[in-house]
Design an enzyme around this catalytic site. Structure first.
Site, PDB file in Angstrom:
ATOM      1  N   GLY A   1       0.814  -1.221   0.000  1.00  0.00           N
ATOM      2  CA  GLY A   1       0.000   0.000   0.000  1.00  0.00           C
ATOM      3  C   GLY A   1       0.842   1.263   0.000  1.00  0.00           C
TER       4      GLY A   1
ATOM      5  CG  ASP B   1      -5.114 -12.747   4.224  1.00  0.00           C
ATOM      6  OD1 ASP B   1      -5.537 -11.827   4.964  1.00  0.00           O
ATOM      7  OD2 ASP B   1      -5.846 -13.386   3.464  1.00  0.00           O
TER       8      ASP B   1
ATOM      9  CB  ALA C   1      -6.218  -0.445   5.880  1.00  0.00           C
TER      10      ALA C   1
ATOM     11  CB  THR D   1      -8.196   2.100   2.109  1.00  0.00           C
ATOM     12  OG1 THR D   1      -7.649   1.501   0.928  1.00  0.00           O
ATOM     13  CG2 THR D   1      -7.204   1.961   3.237  1.00  0.00           C
TER      14      THR D   1
ATOM     15  CB  THR E   1      -8.931   6.525   9.757  1.00  0.00           C
ATOM     16  OG1 THR E   1      -9.602   7.528   9.018  1.00  0.00           O
ATOM     17  CG2 THR E   1      -9.987   5.660  10.429  1.00  0.00           C
ATOM     18  CG  ASP E   2      -9.592  11.437   8.998  1.00  0.00           C
ATOM     19  OD1 ASP E   2      -9.118  10.363   8.576  1.00  0.00           O
ATOM     20  OD2 ASP E   2     -10.216  12.221   8.271  1.00  0.00           O
TER      21      ASP E   2
ATOM     22  CE1 TYR F   1     -10.788   2.585   5.960  1.00  0.00           C
ATOM     23  CE2 TYR F   1     -11.533   4.742   6.703  1.00  0.00           C
ATOM     24  CZ  TYR F   1     -10.512   3.869   6.404  1.00  0.00           C
ATOM     25  OH  TYR F   1      -9.207   4.273   6.559  1.00  0.00           O
TER      26      TYR F   1
ATOM     27  CE  LYS G   1      -8.014   1.953   9.842  1.00  0.00           C
ATOM     28  NZ  LYS G   1      -6.800   1.141   9.520  1.00  0.00           N
TER      29      LYS G   1
ATOM     30  CD1 TRP H   1      -8.492  13.657   4.592  1.00  0.00           C
ATOM     31  CD2 TRP H   1      -8.052  15.570   3.526  1.00  0.00           C
ATOM     32  NE1 TRP H   1      -9.616  14.461   4.665  1.00  0.00           N
ATOM     33  CE2 TRP H   1      -9.369  15.639   4.020  1.00  0.00           C
ATOM     34  CE3 TRP H   1      -7.548  16.660   2.831  1.00  0.00           C
ATOM     35  CZ2 TRP H   1     -10.196  16.750   3.835  1.00  0.00           C
ATOM     36  CZ3 TRP H   1      -8.356  17.775   2.655  1.00  0.00           C
ATOM     37  CH2 TRP H   1      -9.666  17.812   3.135  1.00  0.00           C
TER      38      TRP H   1
END
Ligand SMILES: NC(=O)c1ccc[n+]([C@@H]2O[C@H](COP(=O)([O-])OP(=O)(O)OC[C@H]3O[C@@H](n4cnc5c(N)ncnc54)[C@H](OP(=O)(O)O)[C@@H]3O)[C@@H](O)[C@H]2O)c1
Length: 315
Positions: free
Chosen positions: A18, A44, A68, A70, A109-110, A134, A138, A160
């Site tokens: 990623g 995995d 992730a 995403t 994440t935010d 999502y 998370k 972002w």
């Protein structure tokens, strides 16, 4: 007398294919630490036996979870794979790390915040309220890491993300700038563009403090949850303007970027209006400053646009 060779210790990176995983493998690690990357095929995270086998085989000194699911909008219609990767994945890693006595750095994440109930930047101790699948998956991943490896984890929440490798907003804007006469971009969502390379550098710095601190170090390894993001905050529209401006000369076009409202661009998953992360805690605790995303954007454009021109010229 010849100096004794430094023992090399492995930092095992899951999700190495990623954006962040790629940068982790080319980050500047402190001497004695060597990143080893596992893509999904080689490690995995949804498979507990595969995770345990990878940790047994590589005997890492530290594990980083850069894997992730995403696809934020797709997750709304397929929650199972989102939870498999984003909740069960970190749970499997945290359990295996606990068994092996190895620390884990995990990325979140935010989106764990509702993005609406506060107008100022989000702090680590603000109440979480995920707004979609999502986001919920998370948050569940964060909770699993805290439950299963309470004393030896760092969770970095970021936002972002962009970088030379993988899919991101910068690459989408570059494609649209080449294809369209006008771009229409949401101006009422604010956040912090964050270079994947900056996240990798922050992780390498935190790992160094856990595994190889210098004598009389000003900062030390501190488990917990921290926000790491770029500065200054902007809107998607502001981000797009900057991308198109900086690329204009090299792509030979500079279409106007029209500001639109979130309501004009409906998506299956709700997007936070305020995604801005307060990064004071990681600066205080680890001495890590927010990334200068504008400079990082310039470096990324140099890397991907100059490279594609070279390829075209040589083709
Ligand atoms: N992208 C953003 O804007 C953003 C914003 C906030 C937070 N974050 C967080 O930042 C972290 C890194 O994101 P990123 O942008 O680097 O994501 P990314 O580019 O989508 O990379 C995620 C990687 O995880 C791999 N993966 C998926 N399922 C896996 C599995 N079962 N086992 C092992 N690997 C698996 C993917 O492999 P495949 O390519 O084979 O699917 C992909 O290479 C994630 O925790 C993400 O939630 C990202």
């Amino acid at each position: 007398m010849a100096e004794a060779a430094l023992p090399i210790r492995t930092v095992l990176v899951f999700g190495a294919g990623g954006q962040v995983g790629f940068e982790l493998l080319r980050a500047a690690w402190t001497p004695g630490l060597r990143p080893v990357g596992l893509t999904r095929a080689a490690g995995d995270v949804t498979d507990p036996a595969a995770v345990a086998a990878a940790i047994a085989a590589h005997r890492p000194a530290l594990v980083v979870n850069a894997s992730a699911y995403t696809a934020v909008d797709k997750a709304e219609s397929e929650p199972e794979p989102a939870f498999a990767v984003n909740r069960h994945g970190p749970a499997n890693l945290a359990r295996a790390c606990a068994d092996a006595g190895v620390p884990l750095i995990h990325i979140s994440t935010d989106y764990v915040f509702d993005g609406a109930s506060k107008a100022t930047p989000w702090r680590e101790d603000d109440p979480v309220a995920p707004q979609g699948v999502y986001a919920a998956s998370k948050l569940a991943g964060e909770e699993a890491v805290r439950d299963l490896l309470p004393a030896d984890h760092v969770i970095l929440r970021t936002a972002w993300v962009f970088g030379a490798h993988g899919h991101n907003f910068v690459k989408t804007m570059l494609r649209l700038a080449r294809e369209r006469d006008e771009l229409r971009v949401v101006a009422d969502q604010r956040g912090c563009p964050t270079p994947a390379a900056g996240i990798a550098d922050a992780i390498a710095a935190i790992a160094r403090l856990r595994l190889a601190p210098a004598p009389a170090e000003a900062h030390r390894w501190t488990p917990g949850t921290f926000h790491y993001a770029g500065a200054p905050a902007t809107s998607w529209h502001g981000f797009a303007e900057r991308i198109v401006d900086r690329a204009a000369e090299r792509i030979g076009r500079r279409p106007p970027v029209r500001a639109i409202a979130t309501a004009d661009f409906p998506t299956p998953a709700k997007r936070p209006a305020n995604s801005v992360l307060d990064t004071a805690l990681i600066t205080r605790t680890y001495g890590i400053a927010p990334a200068d995303w504008e400079a990082a954007l310039d470096r990324m454009l140099d890397e991907i646009l100059d490279h594609s021109q070279t390829v075209r010229a040589g083709a």
